[in-house]
Each structure stands twice: as C-alpha cells, then as structure tokens.
Motif scaffolding. Structure first.
Motif, mmCIF file in Angstrom:
data_model
loop_
_atom_site.group_PDB
_atom_site.id
_atom_site.type_symbol
_atom_site.label_atom_id
_atom_site.label_comp_id
_atom_site.label_asym_id
_atom_site.label_seq_id
_atom_site.Cartn_x
_atom_site.Cartn_y
_atom_site.Cartn_z
ATOM 1 N N GLU A 183 0.820 -1.206 0.000
ATOM 2 C CA GLU A 183 0.000 0.000 0.000
ATOM 3 C C GLU A 183 0.856 1.259 0.000
ATOM 4 O O GLU A 183 0.510 2.269 -0.620
ATOM 5 C CB GLU A 183 -0.950 0.003 1.196
ATOM 6 C CG GLU A 183 -2.098 -0.985 1.075
ATOM 7 C CD GLU A 183 -2.924 -0.743 -0.188
ATOM 8 O OE1 GLU A 183 -3.262 0.431 -0.463
ATOM 9 O OE2 GLU A 183 -3.225 -1.721 -0.904
ATOM 10 N N LYS A 186 2.209 1.821 -3.461
ATOM 11 C CA LYS A 186 1.095 2.292 -4.284
ATOM 12 C C LYS A 186 0.879 3.786 -4.064
ATOM 13 O O LYS A 186 0.694 4.561 -5.015
ATOM 14 C CB LYS A 186 -0.179 1.520 -3.942
ATOM 15 C CG LYS A 186 -1.389 1.914 -4.772
ATOM 16 C CD LYS A 186 -2.608 1.068 -4.405
ATOM 17 C CE LYS A 186 -3.821 1.476 -5.230
ATOM 18 N NZ LYS A 186 -5.016 0.674 -4.868
ATOM 19 N N ARG A 187 0.925 4.201 -2.796
ATOM 20 C CA ARG A 187 0.768 5.628 -2.471
ATOM 21 C C ARG A 187 1.947 6.437 -3.013
ATOM 22 O O ARG A 187 1.776 7.548 -3.514
ATOM 23 C CB ARG A 187 0.659 5.806 -0.958
ATOM 24 C CG ARG A 187 0.555 7.258 -0.501
ATOM 25 C CD ARG A 187 0.344 7.364 0.995
ATOM 26 N NE ARG A 187 0.364 8.744 1.437
ATOM 27 C CZ ARG A 187 1.460 9.396 1.795
ATOM 28 N NH1 ARG A 187 2.632 8.764 1.755
ATOM 29 N NH2 ARG A 187 1.417 10.653 2.196
ATOM 30 N N ASP A 188 3.147 5.867 -2.939
ATOM 31 C CA ASP A 188 4.326 6.576 -3.462
ATOM 32 C C ASP A 188 4.191 6.820 -4.964
ATOM 33 O O ASP A 188 4.607 7.867 -5.474
ATOM 34 C CB ASP A 188 5.601 5.776 -3.178
ATOM 35 C CG ASP A 188 5.999 5.828 -1.710
ATOM 36 O OD1 ASP A 188 5.646 6.806 -1.033
ATOM 37 O OD2 ASP A 188 6.647 4.872 -1.246
ATOM 38 N N GLU A 190 1.397 7.282 -6.506
ATOM 39 C CA GLU A 190 0.427 8.377 -6.635
ATOM 40 C C GLU A 190 1.080 9.717 -6.319
ATOM 41 O O GLU A 190 0.815 10.732 -6.995
ATOM 42 C CB GLU A 190 -0.759 8.122 -5.695
ATOM 43 C CG GLU A 190 -1.584 6.905 -6.096
ATOM 44 C CD GLU A 190 -2.571 6.477 -5.019
ATOM 45 O OE1 GLU A 190 -2.507 7.049 -3.901
ATOM 46 O OE2 GLU A 190 -3.405 5.591 -5.283
ATOM 47 N N LEU A 191 1.959 9.735 -5.310
ATOM 48 C CA LEU A 191 2.675 10.965 -4.971
ATOM 49 C C LEU A 191 3.617 11.371 -6.105
ATOM 50 O O LEU A 191 3.770 12.561 -6.387
ATOM 51 C CB LEU A 191 3.461 10.778 -3.674
ATOM 52 C CG LEU A 191 2.659 10.654 -2.384
ATOM 53 C CD1 LEU A 191 3.596 10.400 -1.200
ATOM 54 C CD2 LEU A 191 1.826 11.910 -2.132
ATOM 55 N N ASP A 207 8.358 13.166 4.041
ATOM 56 C CA ASP A 207 7.709 12.203 3.145
ATOM 57 C C ASP A 207 8.683 11.669 2.103
ATOM 58 O O ASP A 207 8.684 10.476 1.777
ATOM 59 C CB ASP A 207 6.507 12.842 2.442
ATOM 60 C CG ASP A 207 5.276 12.885 3.324
ATOM 61 O OD1 ASP A 207 5.268 12.203 4.364
ATOM 62 O OD2 ASP A 207 4.331 13.623 2.982
ATOM 63 N N THR A 211 9.957 7.842 1.642
ATOM 64 C CA THR A 211 9.808 7.177 0.346
ATOM 65 C C THR A 211 11.111 6.508 -0.077
ATOM 66 O O THR A 211 11.109 5.366 -0.550
ATOM 67 C CB THR A 211 9.378 8.186 -0.735
ATOM 68 O OG1 THR A 211 8.059 8.651 -0.444
ATOM 69 C CG2 THR A 211 9.380 7.543 -2.119
#
Length: 312
Positions: A183, A186-188, A190-191, A207, A211
């Motif tokens: 997850e 996946k968020r990385d 999106e970022l 952040d 990452t």
C-alpha cells in the motif's frame, strides 16, 4: 561476490538524492518562512521524488532482465521454462516494445531506431529456438509507470505466488522495518504523479525521506526474492518449491556492521559477530563464503544500524 552494475547505479542515485535532502534541510533552516502555498523546498522535493521513483522503476525492470538473462539455454530448455515466463519473453516483450516504439520513433535518430528494431527482432525471433534469448523489454510496466501489480507480475514469471507477502516478509528480516509495503508503494506512485503533474502539490522532506527508505526496502527484497526463485527455475522445480513460504524460510540473511574499528559479520537475529574483518571488501568475501548456494543476501548496515546496501 555478485556486484550488479544495475544495483550499484540504483544505490548511487538513491544515495545522491539522500544527500540532496540533507542539503535541503540545511538550506531550509536558513530561509525565511514564506506565506505561500508552494515553497521552494517543495518544488525541489517534487523534482527529487520524480527522479527517485524513475530510478526505482529502472532498477526493477533492468535488474529483472539482468537476472533472467543468467539462465543458460543449454541447461534449461525453452519447454522447461515456466509458462508465464515464456509468454512474457515473447508476447509480453513484443507488446512492450511495440508500445515503446511509438515514443522511440519521435525521440531517436533514424539509424539508431532501425538498429534497435533489428536487435529486438533478432532477439524475439529466437523464441522458438533452443538458443533462446531474453529481450530487454520482457519486464516493462504495462502502463506509463511501474505499479504494484507490475512488480508482483514480474515475480510471478518465476513462480512466486504471493509476491508482496514475500517482499514484505523479507524486507522486515533484512532490517528495513517498513510495514505495509504494498500500500505504501502504491501511495508513493500516486505521490510521484502528483509531484510530476500537479502544480499545487508540494512534497515534504520527511515524506520524501520515508519514500527513499521504502524504495530501498522493496528493491532489496524484490531482487533477493527474484534471485532465489530463479535458482528453482534453473532446477526445473519452481512450480513446487518457489512459493512464498519456501522463500521465507530458505533465504539466508547475513549483515555486515562497522563496530570498534572493524567490520563484523552477523547471522540473522544475532548480535554476536560470526567473524570480524579489517575492511568491507574482506567482510563481503567472507560473508559470501558463509552463504550456502544462491539463496542468500548480505546486508550492509551503516553506523546507526540501518540497511543501506546489499549483495547477493
């Protein structure tokens, strides 16, 4: 010790971004607080985020190709390769190259483009030959950018059934201590897209640093799982033995730490050195001897005990 140039390039680039973050932290303490939505630091962090994720994407694809290309066709026949791998090295590679060709035709000189097509045509033409070859496009993302599904699909080609559990379990054992990797990555992703395309978005330094640690964790675990699984492909037993449980219990982990002016080699879970050496190079050589067979990894930790490098 197998020192991959692809891995070294990944580590060098990620370390360079880490150094850039340190410089940003030092610089941000000297700048006045600006009452604006997008700060200079945020803009720079956005750029670093895009570079970091691109570096990660390149590593996963290139290292997969590098590893799979170590299969010797004289020892493993085309018919004995996993069905999913056979599909990816033929249909998958052709589809990926055709997709990339649209971009290459706009950015590459004519002579170089013709040479590239000729090379790939030759490689793809070996898919029915005993002397088969692997295309550089065998492991390419399905879309514009690499995502968590691509990563699990790459591992499935070498019969890793539960890829993200394998990656998460192994990264924890390696000492990264990063929970919920699937997850989080996946968020990385999106970022990364926000950093590249959203003018109002500002990546923060904490952040970005988090990452980088996640990208290191996934890169190290992914490569180790792939390499361990590949041993079973070569032994024609991947379908039975190359599942997550097998990998989790059989992949041996050693770590090297600098302590008291020397470099100690430690077994997983132990704080007592198995052997002490005078240099990192000597420690790596000795650690590789301690590893039995191909299924193992040597982690290098910094003076704070954090994993920063690895060797198969």
């Amino acid at each position: 010790m197998n020192r991959s140039p692809t891995r070294q390039q990944f580590i060098d680039r990620i370390n360079a971004i880490d150094q850039a973050i340190e410089q940003q932290i030092n610089l941000s303490t000297q700048l006045p607080i600006l009452n604006i939505a997008v700060t200079p630091s945020g803009v720079i962090c956005n750029g670093l985020m895009v570079v970091a994720y691109a570096t990660f994407e390149d590593f996963i694809s290139a290292r997969s190709t590098e590893l799979i290309s170590t299969i010797n066709p004289q020892q493993v026949s085309l018919a004995d390769l996993p069905k999913r791998l056979r599909r990816e090295m033929s249909v998958g590679a052709f589809t990926n190259f055709a997709s990339k060709l649209r971009y290459l035709s706009k950015t590459t000189e004519e002579d170089m483009l013709v040479d590239r097509v000729a090379i790939e045509s030759h490689v793809l033409g070996t898919q029915t030959s005993p002397a088969y070859m692997f295309s550089a496009y065998t492991f390419s993302p399905a879309g514009t950018n690499l995502n968590v599904t691509d990563i699990s699909n790459f591992l499935r080609t070498v019969c890793v059934a539960d890829a993200w559990n394998a990656i998460s379990d192994l990264s924890q054992r390696m000492g990264f201590g990063v929970p919920g990797l699937q997850e989080a990555i996946k968020r990385d992703g999106e970022l990364r897209n926000k950093a590249a395309h959203d003018p109002s978005f500002s990546m923060t330094l904490p952040d970005l640093r988090n990452t980088l640690q996640r990208l290191r964790a996934v890169a190290a675990a992914f490569e180790t799982v792939f390499n361990s699984a590949l041993a079973h492909v070569e032994n024609e037993s991947c379908a039975e033995k190359c599942k997550n449980g097998y990998l989790a219990t059989r992949t041996k982990i050693l770590r090297i730490e600098e302590r008291r002016g020397g470099f100690g080699i430690y077994l997983e879970g132990s704080d007592r050195a198995k052997k002490r050496c005078s240099s990192v190079g000597e420690a790596l050589t000795e650690a590789r001897i301690l590893l039995s067979g191909r299924q193992g990894v040597v982690m290098l930790h910094d003076k704070q005990g954090r994993p920063v490098d690895w060797n198969l």
